[in-house]
Enzyme design. Structure first.
Site, short mmCIF file in Angstrom:
data_model
loop_
_atom_site.label_atom_id
_atom_site.label_comp_id
_atom_site.label_asym_id
_atom_site.label_seq_id
_atom_site.Cartn_x
_atom_site.Cartn_y
_atom_site.Cartn_z
CG HIS A 12 -1.90 1.09 1.27
ND1 HIS A 12 -2.04 1.95 2.34
CD2 HIS A 12 -2.82 1.47 0.35
CE1 HIS A 12 -3.00 2.80 2.09
NE2 HIS A 12 -3.50 2.54 0.89
CD GLU A 39 -3.03 2.24 -3.47
OE1 GLU A 39 -4.02 2.98 -3.55
OE2 GLU A 39 -2.10 2.49 -2.65
CG ASP A 41 -3.05 6.99 -3.43
OD1 ASP A 41 -4.10 6.35 -3.57
OD2 ASP A 41 -2.28 6.85 -2.46
CG HIS A 54 -3.46 9.36 0.22
ND1 HIS A 54 -4.14 10.06 1.20
CD2 HIS A 54 -4.22 8.27 -0.05
CE1 HIS A 54 -5.25 9.41 1.50
NE2 HIS A 54 -5.32 8.33 0.77
CD GLU A 114 -7.05 5.22 -4.60
OE1 GLU A 114 -6.33 4.58 -3.80
OE2 GLU A 114 -7.94 6.01 -4.23
O1 G3P Z 1 -6.62 1.49 -3.26
C1 G3P Z 1 -6.72 1.08 -1.95
C2 G3P Z 1 -6.55 2.21 -0.98
O2 G3P Z 1 -5.35 2.88 -1.28
C3 G3P Z 1 -7.70 3.18 -1.02
O3 G3P Z 1 -7.65 4.14 -0.01
O4 G3P Z 1 -7.17 6.36 0.88
O5 G3P Z 1 -5.43 4.59 1.01
O6 G3P Z 1 -6.02 5.65 -1.17
P1 G3P Z 1 -6.52 5.23 0.17
MG MG Z 2 -4.80 4.53 -2.53
#
Ligand code: G3P
Ligand code: MG
Length: 249
Positions: A12, A39, A41, A54, A114
């Site tokens: 993450h 993953e 953002d 993020h 994402e």
């Molecule tokens: O994509 C999974 C997760 O990253 C979604 O929430 O706020 O951590 O981007 P967030």
């Molecule tokens: Mg995310």
């Protein structure tokens, strides 16, 4: 639709527990831990540069201040996105999407990108991100999973690159999830693993698509979700999850 081979554990924001999130150090750390996919953002600076970031604001994860949407790349490129996490990460920059993709490709990692737009830039963020990613990502590698909480961002991704898989992200359960997953031709259902319930996972399983749960850092929780039918987890400490989910039964 490309067939998806998604691992049980996705790092993450890289490996957020061990390095400053959404930086190249975090991606390298994830790779060092043996993670197969990460993953991150992506959002846009004021002047439309796609960056890996993020929050809506710069304050928590950099030495900058104020909304990302009001800061241009010249400003953001000078920021320190590492010191807030630890002195050894002093000077770690905010990566551009291009830099992130080059690193992920070099490290032979899989990617969940994402789309995390600032409010009002849902279409533009997806357009810029897909434009860059489709240009850089090698044709001979499994494509990235493009996910978003923003349905219009997923719709844009679908229009631009229909064959790249999309992940339908939900925080709270949405009553019309089935309709949206169908319309957006989503390949995966990505849920909040800390608030979901067994009966909801059972409902999502009716779609016969991989279910991915964020953000799971506790082995007990991961085991419970897998028992319910979840296929994989996003984790800040993916090494712990790998140990739990791939070596024990
Ligand atoms: O994509 C999974 C997760 O990253 C979604 O929430 O706020 O951590 O981007 P967030
Ligand atoms: Mg995310």
């Amino acid at each position: 639709m490309t067939s998806l081979l998604i691992p049980k554990v996705i790092g993450h924001r890289g490996a957020k527990a061990y390095a400053p999130e959404n930086t190249l150090s975090s991606i390298r750390t994830a790779a060092d831990l043996g993670v197969e996919w990460v993953e991150v953002d992506v959002k846009l600076t004021k002047d439309g540069v796609a960056i890996i970031f993020h929050d809506d604001d710069l304050d928590r994860t950099t030495n900058g201040h104020g909304p990302v949407k009001d800061a241009d790349w010249a400003t953001i490129s000078e920021l320190d996105a590492g010191s807030w996490y630890g002195d050894s990460f002093f000077g770690e920059p905010v990566p551009t999407l291009e830099q992130l993709l080059d690193t992920v490709i070099d490290l032979n990692l899989g990617l969940n990108l994402e789309i995390k737009p600032c409010a009002g830039r849902e279409v533009e963020t997806a357009e810029v991100a897909l434009d860059i990613a489709t240009r850089i990502w090698p044709d001979d590698r499994p494509p990235p999973l493009i996910s978003s909480f923003q349905h219009v961002s997923l719709e844009t991704a679908m229009d631009m690159m229909p064959e790249w898989p999309r992940g339908f992200l939900m925080d709270e359960h949405l009553e019309n999830w089935q309709e949206l997953v169908g319309y957006l031709q989503a390949a995966t259902i990505n849920i909040n693993g800390n608030t979901t319930k067994e009966e909801l996972v059972e409902e999502y399983m009716e779609a016969h698509k991989p279910i991915l749960a964020y953000t799971i850092n506790q082995p007990d929780k991961a085991r419970e979700l897998i028992r319910w039918g979840v296929d994989g987890v996003f984790s800040d400490n993916p090494d712990v999850m790998l140990e739990e989910l791939t070596t024990k039964h």
